[in-house]
Design a protein around this motif. Structure first.
Motif, short mmCIF file in Angstrom:
data_model
loop_
_atom_site.label_atom_id
_atom_site.label_comp_id
_atom_site.label_asym_id
_atom_site.label_seq_id
_atom_site.Cartn_x
_atom_site.Cartn_y
_atom_site.Cartn_z
N THR A 28 29.09 -43.26 -34.31
CA THR A 28 29.21 -44.62 -34.79
C THR A 28 29.59 -44.62 -36.27
N THR A 29 29.80 -45.80 -36.79
CA THR A 29 30.15 -45.93 -38.22
C THR A 29 29.04 -45.44 -39.13
N LYS A 30 27.82 -45.39 -38.63
CA LYS A 30 26.68 -44.91 -39.41
C LYS A 30 26.31 -43.46 -39.08
N GLY A 31 27.17 -42.79 -38.30
CA GLY A 31 26.95 -41.38 -38.03
C GLY A 31 26.04 -41.05 -36.87
N VAL A 32 25.72 -42.05 -36.03
CA VAL A 32 24.92 -41.76 -34.83
C VAL A 32 25.80 -41.02 -33.82
N LYS A 33 25.33 -39.89 -33.35
CA LYS A 33 26.10 -39.09 -32.40
C LYS A 33 26.13 -39.77 -31.03
N ILE A 34 27.33 -39.86 -30.45
CA ILE A 34 27.51 -40.46 -29.12
C ILE A 34 28.12 -39.41 -28.20
N PHE A 35 27.56 -39.27 -27.01
CA PHE A 35 28.05 -38.29 -26.05
C PHE A 35 28.40 -38.99 -24.74
N ASN A 36 29.63 -38.83 -24.30
CA ASN A 36 30.05 -39.30 -22.98
C ASN A 36 29.84 -38.15 -22.00
N VAL A 37 28.78 -38.26 -21.22
CA VAL A 37 28.40 -37.16 -20.33
C VAL A 37 28.75 -37.46 -18.88
N SER A 38 29.81 -38.25 -18.68
CA SER A 38 30.30 -38.46 -17.32
C SER A 38 30.59 -37.11 -16.68
N LYS A 39 30.14 -36.93 -15.47
CA LYS A 39 30.28 -35.64 -14.78
C LYS A 39 31.72 -35.11 -14.78
N PRO A 40 32.75 -35.94 -14.51
CA PRO A 40 34.11 -35.40 -14.55
C PRO A 40 34.51 -34.85 -15.92
N ILE A 41 34.02 -35.45 -17.00
CA ILE A 41 34.34 -34.95 -18.34
C ILE A 41 33.66 -33.61 -18.58
N LEU A 42 32.40 -33.50 -18.19
CA LEU A 42 31.69 -32.24 -18.37
C LEU A 42 32.36 -31.11 -17.59
N ILE A 43 32.81 -31.41 -16.40
CA ILE A 43 33.52 -30.40 -15.61
C ILE A 43 34.83 -30.00 -16.31
N LYS A 44 35.56 -30.98 -16.80
CA LYS A 44 36.81 -30.71 -17.51
C LYS A 44 36.57 -29.85 -18.75
N GLU A 45 35.43 -30.07 -19.42
CA GLU A 45 35.11 -29.33 -20.64
C GLU A 45 34.49 -27.96 -20.35
N GLY A 46 34.32 -27.62 -19.07
CA GLY A 46 33.85 -26.30 -18.71
C GLY A 46 32.35 -26.15 -18.56
N TYR A 47 31.62 -27.26 -18.52
CA TYR A 47 30.18 -27.19 -18.32
C TYR A 47 29.87 -26.97 -16.85
N GLU A 48 29.20 -25.85 -16.58
CA GLU A 48 28.88 -25.49 -15.19
C GLU A 48 27.49 -24.86 -15.14
N PRO A 49 26.55 -25.53 -14.51
CA PRO A 49 26.62 -26.83 -13.87
C PRO A 49 26.93 -27.94 -14.87
N PRO A 50 27.42 -29.08 -14.40
CA PRO A 50 27.86 -30.11 -15.34
C PRO A 50 26.73 -30.95 -15.91
N PHE A 51 26.06 -30.42 -16.94
CA PHE A 51 25.13 -31.22 -17.73
C PHE A 51 25.24 -30.75 -19.17
N TYR A 52 25.01 -31.67 -20.09
CA TYR A 52 25.10 -31.39 -21.52
C TYR A 52 23.69 -31.31 -22.08
N ILE A 53 23.45 -30.36 -22.98
CA ILE A 53 22.13 -30.23 -23.57
C ILE A 53 22.21 -30.45 -25.08
N LEU A 54 21.33 -31.34 -25.55
CA LEU A 54 21.15 -31.58 -26.99
C LEU A 54 19.69 -31.27 -27.31
N GLU A 55 19.50 -30.48 -28.35
CA GLU A 55 18.15 -30.15 -28.80
C GLU A 55 17.80 -31.01 -30.00
N VAL A 56 16.70 -31.74 -29.93
CA VAL A 56 16.30 -32.59 -31.05
C VAL A 56 14.86 -32.28 -31.46
#
Length: 247
Positions: free
Chosen positions: A219-247
């Protein structure tokens, strides 16, 4: 001196899994692997393929393989047959934290969620002017934004020094729908959803919906946004298709 070091939370996220009636057994390995890699799983809408309660029931059976807390929001596909209330109830009975202007705290992280809605982004954002149908469309996006803000505000009032994560289906920014035809951007999300994220100091937000979008933005204030739609994760090479963020 007391140890003030805080534990990290591993958040796995995926959207648009579109579970079908014929998917029995298909997702068990997926949920088993997620449970081994993460502490919390976020499901970012379009949990069913055609909005049938029977599809949600299949998902519930598959989720038996998931041993970590699950937080979810519904998507537009889950509304297709006007069964969204029954779908939500089915998942809630299976101990899924289904958010719709609600929040839940797991460990040191607070999750607030809404489905969201369309309306467009930035200078292309649709205004509340003209025919009543247009006004109703815009009002839906406004209402979803207010629901999200309310959920985040309650986290602020009830907890101090908590990390806040937003769970959405529609996108709050243009950057993570880039790649889709520009003509349909107004139906993929709304900048109105970004306002509460910026105002409430959210760490990150996850969404789906745009299958041909872009994985990361902010966002304009620097909030991280992640589009984790399954087709995008597959396209980006995530297998299995899930994204992990550590906070």
């Amino acid at each position: 001196m007391a140890n003030t070091k805080k534990n990290k939370t591993r958040i796995a996220a995926v959207g648009d899994i579109h579970v079908r009636e014929t998917d029995s057994g298909k997702w068990k390995d997926f949920f088993t692997q997620v449970s081994e890699k993460a502490d919390v799983l976020l499901l970012c809408g379009d949990l069913t393929d055609t909005g049938r309660v029977s599809e949600a029931e299949v998902l519930v059976e598959e989720l038996r393989a998931c041993s970590i807390p699950v937080v979810g929001v519904l998507g537009n596909h889950d509304y297709e047959r006007e069964n969204h209330k029954s779908i939500r109830k089915t998942l809630v009975k299976a101990n899924v934290h289904m958010l719709d202007g609600d929040s839940v705290v797991l460990g040191e992280v607070g999750f607030a969620g809404v489905k969201g809605f369309g309306g467009g982004f930035d200078k292309g954002m649709l205004g509340m002017f003209g025919e009543q149908m247009i006004k109703d469309f815009v009002q839906e996006a406004v209402d979803e934004s207010l629901k999200l803000d309310g959920a985040l505000a309650r986290l602020d009032s009830d907890y101090t020094d908590i990390k806040k994560i937003a769970v959405l289906h529609y996108s709050p920014i243009r950057a993570t729908v880039e790649g889709e035809p520009e003509q349909i951007f107004p139906f993929l999300g709304s900048s109105r959803l970004a306002e509460p994220l910026n105002r409430r100091g959210v760490v990150a937000a996850f969404h789906g919906h745009a299958h041909i979008g872009t994985l990361e933005g902010e966002t304009t204030k620097g909030v991280k946004i992640f589009n984790v739609s399954k087709p995008i994760l597959i396209k980006e090479g995530y297998e299995p298709p899930f994204y992990i963020l550590e906070v």
